[in-house]
Design an enzyme around this catalytic site. Structure first.
Site, PDB file in Angstrom:
ATOM      1  N   HIS A   1      33.699 -55.372  29.798  1.00 14.94           N
ATOM      2  CA  HIS A   1      35.080 -55.181  30.248  1.00 14.94           C
ATOM      3  C   HIS A   1      36.086 -55.884  29.334  1.00 14.94           C
ATOM      4  CE1 HIS A   1      34.374 -59.113  32.375  1.00 14.94           C
ATOM      5  NE2 HIS A   1      35.646 -59.288  32.080  1.00 14.94           N
TER       6      HIS A   1
ATOM      7  N   ASP B   1      27.472 -54.910  32.246  1.00 13.99           N
ATOM      8  CA  ASP B   1      28.690 -55.516  31.716  1.00 13.99           C
ATOM      9  C   ASP B   1      28.410 -56.415  30.500  1.00 13.99           C
ATOM     10  OD1 ASP B   1      31.381 -55.916  31.539  1.00 13.99           O
ATOM     11  OD2 ASP B   1      31.506 -57.384  33.148  1.00 13.99           O
TER      12      ASP B   1
ATOM     13  N   SER C   1      36.047 -64.803  30.316  1.00  9.09           N
ATOM     14  CA  SER C   1      35.045 -63.740  30.396  1.00  9.09           C
ATOM     15  C   SER C   1      34.362 -63.541  29.046  1.00  9.09           C
ATOM     16  CB  SER C   1      35.695 -62.429  30.830  1.00  9.09           C
ATOM     17  OG  SER C   1      36.162 -62.513  32.152  1.00  9.09           O
TER      18      SER C   1
END
Length: 447
Positions: free
Chosen positions: A181, A211, A290
């Site tokens: 993402h 992911d 992230s």
């Protein structure tokens, strides 16, 4: 102390002693004459004791002993009284000044001996944390996601940052691992290393279901510092963890915490497919963290910081990381083949809420294409009859003897299988239960 004793001896040797007196004192005149003769002695080391002994022994001499021709004092040392008095005062003043200076220097040296300038002291755990950050920061990178935008007035195409995140160096070949993402929807990617050098990155491959994405940069090998790879199978709740990243676009930031939970499950932001065995931590993870590494106390990678549970979007003390054991297998396939070969049944199933309303437990098959694994095996899809009535398809209740209550259970079982494996699918067809063997195949777009 030695200087203080000598000064005490001088001050107490005679009741009429005054260092600043200018009166023509006969007693001090004799001291002067004796002290002047000492300048011709061949042994200078004995001068001071001899002067001080004269100060203590000749306090009772009278004026006649200094002026008499029969005196034991040599004639060349006899000095007129006024001149003698001036020299006497000068000598006493110099002596007092020298002794005072000696005393001050001695006290200063003693004081300095007790002044200790200690460096900043850190506890053992603090030193370990500082060392961990310094050793692993060179492995963490900053990723900028650029998107093509057309200017409304000039119609020129521009690349503007639409997001950012973190990542880490996987090997010396320039492979960088991050979350999918972080790079989703990017027209171009920039990777900034710890020394602030920036390189263009290309996508090697990605796994939307888990992911995870792998990039590659053409950076010199001496600038690439691969992160140490650990294991996540033996993690324990309560052990310390450390998260390094670039939250909110800031420079490298370290947050600490503990593992607050294991074997959690989250959904992929791209496909909604569940990700199992996720690590839960209370280490602060904010936007920009992230894709960054989660490390154990030895500085080894144990997970990728992926998501947080927060209604406000900021860290609330509940963060989630994909375990490194899952990441390692994915990255190996992406580096070797550029894709992840994951087995599928080849079906589309109804939302879990729809099946619950029917009062049954399992996965309702909405569609099983004839060219897919389930279609080839004979699983039936949901359809409507000639009158428009809904005819339910097969409801999968177990795979290889493992109960399937919802879609997450089905995905969890398939993640433990490989392409080409034969599985026994138990379905509820009408009022009958049937067991159907199915040979798993890869996704059509990955073959």
């Amino acid at each position: 102390m030695a200087a203080y004793s000598v000064l005490s001896t001088i001050c107490h040797s005679s009741p009429t002693f005054s260092p600043f007196s200018r009166s023509p004192n006969r007693k001090s005149t004799f001291i002067l004459s004796k002290s002047l003769s000492l300048h011709h002695t061949p042994n200078p080391k004995s001068t001071s004791p001899f002067i001080f002994s004269l100060l203590s022994h000749n306090s009772n001499h009278d004026q006649n002993s200094l002026t008499s021709s029969n005196s034991s004092t040599p004639s060349f040392l006899k000095i007129p009284l006024p001149f003698s008095s001036a020299l006497d005062s000068l000598l006493i003043f110099c002596t007092s000044l020298a002794l005072s200076f000696t005393l001050l220097v001695a006290d200063a040296d003693s004081a300095l001996a007790f002044v200790v300038t200690t460096p900043r002291k850190l506890q053992t755990d603090e030193l370990a944390t500082v060392r961990l950050f310094q050793e692993n920061t060179p492995s963490v990178v900053y990723i900028t996601n650029l998107a093509a935008r057309q200017d409304a007035f000039t119609l020129d195409l521009l690349e503007v940052p639409q997001g950012s995140g973190s990542g880490f160096v996987w090997d010396k070949d320039g492979h960088v691992v991050t979350n999918y993402h972080v790079i989703r929807g990017a027209s171009d990617l920039k990777v900034t290393l710890a020394d602030q050098s920036t390189y263009d990155a290309r996508v090697v491959g990605f796994d939307q279901d888990k992911d995870v994405a792998v990039l590659r940069v053409d950076a010199p090998k001496d600038k690439l510092r691969p992160i140490p790879i650990g294991i996540s199978a033996d993690l324990l709740v309560g052990q310390k963890v450390f998260a390094i990243g670039n939250p909110f676009g800031l420079d490298h930031t370290l947050t600490t915490g503990v593992i607050s939970g294991l074997r959690r499950e989250i959904s992929s932001a791209a496909t909604g497919r569940p990700i199992q065995d996720v690590i839960q931590t209370d280490a602060a993870i904010n936007p920009g963290n992230s894709g960054g590494p989660l490390l154990d106390s030895a500085g080894s990678l144990i997970g990728i910081n992926t998501a947080i549970y927060s209604p406000s979007g900021a860290s609330s003390g509940v963060g989630f990381s994909i375990p490194v054991d899952t990441v390692s297998g994915i990255v190996d396939q992406l580096v070797r083949f550029g894709k992840v070969t994951r087995p599928i049944l080849g079906i589309k199933f109804a939302p879990d809420q729809s099946v619950e309303q029917l009062g049954v437990s399992g996965v309702l098959v909405l569609d099983a294409p004839a060219n897919g694994p389930a279609g080839k095996a004979g699983l039936q899809s949901t359809k409507r009859d000639a009158y428009g009535r809904l005819i339910l398809g097969d409801i999968i209740t177990s795979v290889n003897g493992k109960k399937v209550a919802n879609g997450s259970d089905l995905y969890r079982i398939l993640d433990q299988c490989k392409v080409g494996d034969k599985v026994i699918v138990e379905v509820l067809r009408g009022d009958q239960k049937e067991k159907i063997p199915v040979i798993l195949e890869p996704k059509p777009d990955e073959s």
